[in-house]
Design a protein around this motif. Structure first.
Motif, PDB file in Angstrom:
ATOM      1  N   ALA A  28      97.283  14.841 -14.208  1.00 15.57           N
ATOM      2  CA  ALA A  28      96.882  14.376 -12.667  1.00 15.57           C
ATOM      3  C   ALA A  28      95.936  15.427 -12.259  1.00 15.57           C
ATOM      4  O   ALA A  28      95.067  14.941 -11.681  1.00 15.57           O
ATOM      5  CB  ALA A  28      98.027  14.050 -12.087  1.00 15.57           C
ATOM      6  N   SER A  29      96.222  16.537 -12.580  1.00 12.29           N
ATOM      7  CA  SER A  29      95.489  17.636 -12.030  1.00 12.29           C
ATOM      8  C   SER A  29      94.107  17.672 -12.404  1.00 12.29           C
ATOM      9  O   SER A  29      92.924  18.084 -11.904  1.00 12.29           O
ATOM     10  CB  SER A  29      95.964  19.054 -11.953  1.00 12.29           C
ATOM     11  N   LYS A  30      93.782  16.988 -13.472  1.00 13.53           N
ATOM     12  CA  LYS A  30      92.505  16.994 -14.115  1.00 13.53           C
ATOM     13  C   LYS A  30      91.995  15.467 -13.778  1.00 13.53           C
ATOM     14  O   LYS A  30      90.953  14.955 -14.545  1.00 13.53           O
ATOM     15  CB  LYS A  30      92.725  17.065 -15.843  1.00 13.53           C
ATOM     16  N   LYS A  31      92.532  14.604 -12.888  1.00 13.20           N
ATOM     17  CA  LYS A  31      92.013  13.408 -12.472  1.00 13.20           C
ATOM     18  C   LYS A  31      92.298  12.238 -13.409  1.00 13.20           C
ATOM     19  O   LYS A  31      91.471  11.338 -13.516  1.00 13.20           O
ATOM     20  CB  LYS A  31      90.488  13.427 -12.158  1.00 13.20           C
ATOM     21  N   VAL A  32      93.514  12.512 -14.210  1.00 18.47           N
ATOM     22  CA  VAL A  32      93.953  11.357 -15.137  1.00 18.47           C
ATOM     23  C   VAL A  32      94.786  10.556 -14.369  1.00 18.47           C
ATOM     24  O   VAL A  32      95.723  11.153 -13.709  1.00 18.47           O
ATOM     25  CB  VAL A  32      94.678  11.858 -16.426  1.00 18.47           C
ATOM     26  N   ASN A  33      94.717   9.319 -14.278  1.00 18.37           N
ATOM     27  CA  ASN A  33      95.680   8.424 -13.603  1.00 18.37           C
ATOM     28  C   ASN A  33      96.889   8.154 -14.551  1.00 18.37           C
ATOM     29  O   ASN A  33      96.865   8.434 -15.881  1.00 18.37           O
ATOM     30  CB  ASN A  33      95.118   6.908 -13.617  1.00 18.37           C
ATOM     31  N   ILE A  34      98.076   8.158 -14.022  1.00 22.91           N
ATOM     32  CA  ILE A  34      99.395   8.343 -14.683  1.00 22.91           C
ATOM     33  C   ILE A  34     100.259   7.147 -14.590  1.00 22.91           C
ATOM     34  O   ILE A  34     100.627   6.859 -13.453  1.00 22.91           O
ATOM     35  CB  ILE A  34     100.091   9.562 -14.190  1.00 22.91           C
ATOM     36  N   ALA A  35     100.597   6.778 -15.545  1.00 23.49           N
ATOM     37  CA  ALA A  35     101.868   5.786 -15.760  1.00 23.49           C
ATOM     38  C   ALA A  35     102.633   6.621 -16.438  1.00 23.49           C
ATOM     39  O   ALA A  35     102.652   7.093 -17.468  1.00 23.49           O
ATOM     40  CB  ALA A  35     101.515   4.677 -16.437  1.00 23.49           C
ATOM     41  N   PHE A  36     104.294   6.605 -15.923  1.00 17.75           N
ATOM     42  CA  PHE A  36     105.178   7.358 -16.614  1.00 17.75           C
ATOM     43  C   PHE A  36     106.468   6.419 -16.394  1.00 17.75           C
ATOM     44  O   PHE A  36     106.707   5.532 -15.712  1.00 17.75           O
ATOM     45  CB  PHE A  36     105.442   8.686 -16.002  1.00 17.75           C
ATOM     46  N   THR A  37     107.329   6.717 -17.681  1.00 18.74           N
ATOM     47  CA  THR A  37     108.616   5.742 -17.672  1.00 18.74           C
ATOM     48  C   THR A  37     109.643   6.827 -17.391  1.00 18.74           C
ATOM     49  O   THR A  37     109.642   7.820 -17.528  1.00 18.74           O
ATOM     50  CB  THR A  37     108.696   5.373 -19.023  1.00 18.74           C
ATOM     51  N   LYS A  54      99.708  12.866  -4.296  1.00 21.35           N
ATOM     52  CA  LYS A  54      99.269  13.666  -3.779  1.00 21.35           C
ATOM     53  C   LYS A  54      98.029  14.131  -4.287  1.00 21.35           C
ATOM     54  O   LYS A  54      97.126  15.039  -3.720  1.00 21.35           O
ATOM     55  CB  LYS A  54     100.270  14.977  -3.347  1.00 21.35           C
ATOM     56  N   LEU A  55      97.900  14.349  -5.800  1.00 24.50           N
ATOM     57  CA  LEU A  55      96.692  14.741  -6.358  1.00 24.50           C
ATOM     58  C   LEU A  55      95.405  13.952  -6.278  1.00 24.50           C
ATOM     59  O   LEU A  55      94.384  14.243  -7.083  1.00 24.50           O
ATOM     60  CB  LEU A  55      96.982  15.335  -7.664  1.00 24.50           C
ATOM     61  N   GLY A  56      95.818  12.806  -5.847  1.00 22.36           N
ATOM     62  CA  GLY A  56      94.390  11.945  -5.574  1.00 22.36           C
ATOM     63  C   GLY A  56      94.176  10.810  -6.802  1.00 22.36           C
ATOM     64  O   GLY A  56      93.051  10.513  -6.896  1.00 22.36           O
TER      65      GLY A  56
END
Length: 251
Positions: A28-37, A54-56
């Motif tokens: 996420a800090s590298k601007k990757v959108n995250i889905a997590f299980t 919070k990381l945008g």
């Protein structure tokens, strides 16, 4: 170094805490959108989700049992609906039980194999179809070093994760022509909530003697390799197993 990961979508299994959480936050800090299980860590999942947002980046948590194919399939359908794509799959979810092999039973075998191996197979199967369609993708499997070198009292998890390594190598050969890379990260003992138990504490001095770098791993030791393997800089690296283990094994 520019990893060019902006607006990519990553699915991190078991992402609510420990190593999975660190991986999710780092991506996420590298601007990757995250889905997590997650399965049972409701409180931790909410906290992790807040931290990621919070990381945008866009983020969402999905509760399901990865050892059940139908639940996994339904969850993946929701993820594709919410995010439209999955560029990076991090198979981090697993279950380990420290127990002498002769004392294990069918339930012990099934739970570890169903979560650690079958869950990975399910996610790879469901995600790879879209990656093939897109002619691009990254699959990264997280295992323990017992899968490579063996470990007393970890025979079943070693077998399950050993199968994960073999799966990754086979998929790397099958998917390479579609610009999909498949790699494995094999870990020594990393400090997580699971290491806070009496057995490990009792034998900590003996354990550390096996590590040339005289400490256990931190979750922050793992995430940089995940970022690298997810990036454009690793597009010619596939079918490999990378050890992050403080020198515990050197093969």
């Amino acid at each position: 170094m520019n990893f060019e990961l902006d607006n990519k979508v990553a699915l991190v299994t078991g992402g609510s805490k420990n190593i999975g959480k660190e991986i999710a936050l780092s991506l996420a800090s590298k601007k990757v959108n995250i889905a997590f299980t997650y399965n049972s860590s409701e409180t931790e999942a909410k906290e992790t989700l807040t931290e990621i947002k919070k990381l945008g980046v866009k983020a969402k948590a999905y509760k399901f049992d990865i050892s059940k194919f139908d639940e996994t399939q339904n969850a993946l359908q929701k993820i594709y609906k919410d995010f439209e794509n999955i560029d990076i799959l991090i198979n981090n979810a697993g279950f380990t039980k420290i127990k002498k092999f002769v004392e294990t039973n069918v339930d012990d075998w099934n739970k570890q194999i169903d979560i650690s191996l079958k869950g990975t197979i399910y996610c790879c199967h469901l995600v790879s179809k879209n990656m093939i369609k897109n002619q691009n993708g990254r699959i990264i499997n997280i295992v323990g070093d017992s899968s490579r070198i063996g470990e007393a009292n970890l025979a079943i998890t070693a077998a399950a994760r050993g199968g994960t390594i073999a799966l990754g190598k086979s998929l790397a050969k099958e998917f390479g022509r579609f610009s999909i890379t498949v790699n494995t990260i094999s870990l020594g003992l990393v400090k997580t909530s699971h290491t806070n138990n009496d057995i490990l504490e009792k034998h900590m001095d003996k354990i550390l003697k096996s590590y040339p770098i005289k400490r256990l791993g931190e979750t922050s030791d793992v995430a940089p390799m995940v970022i690298f393997l997810s990036s454009k800089h690793a597009e010619w690296i596939t079918g490999q197993t990378f050890s992050i283990n403080g020198g515990y094994s050197m093969i």
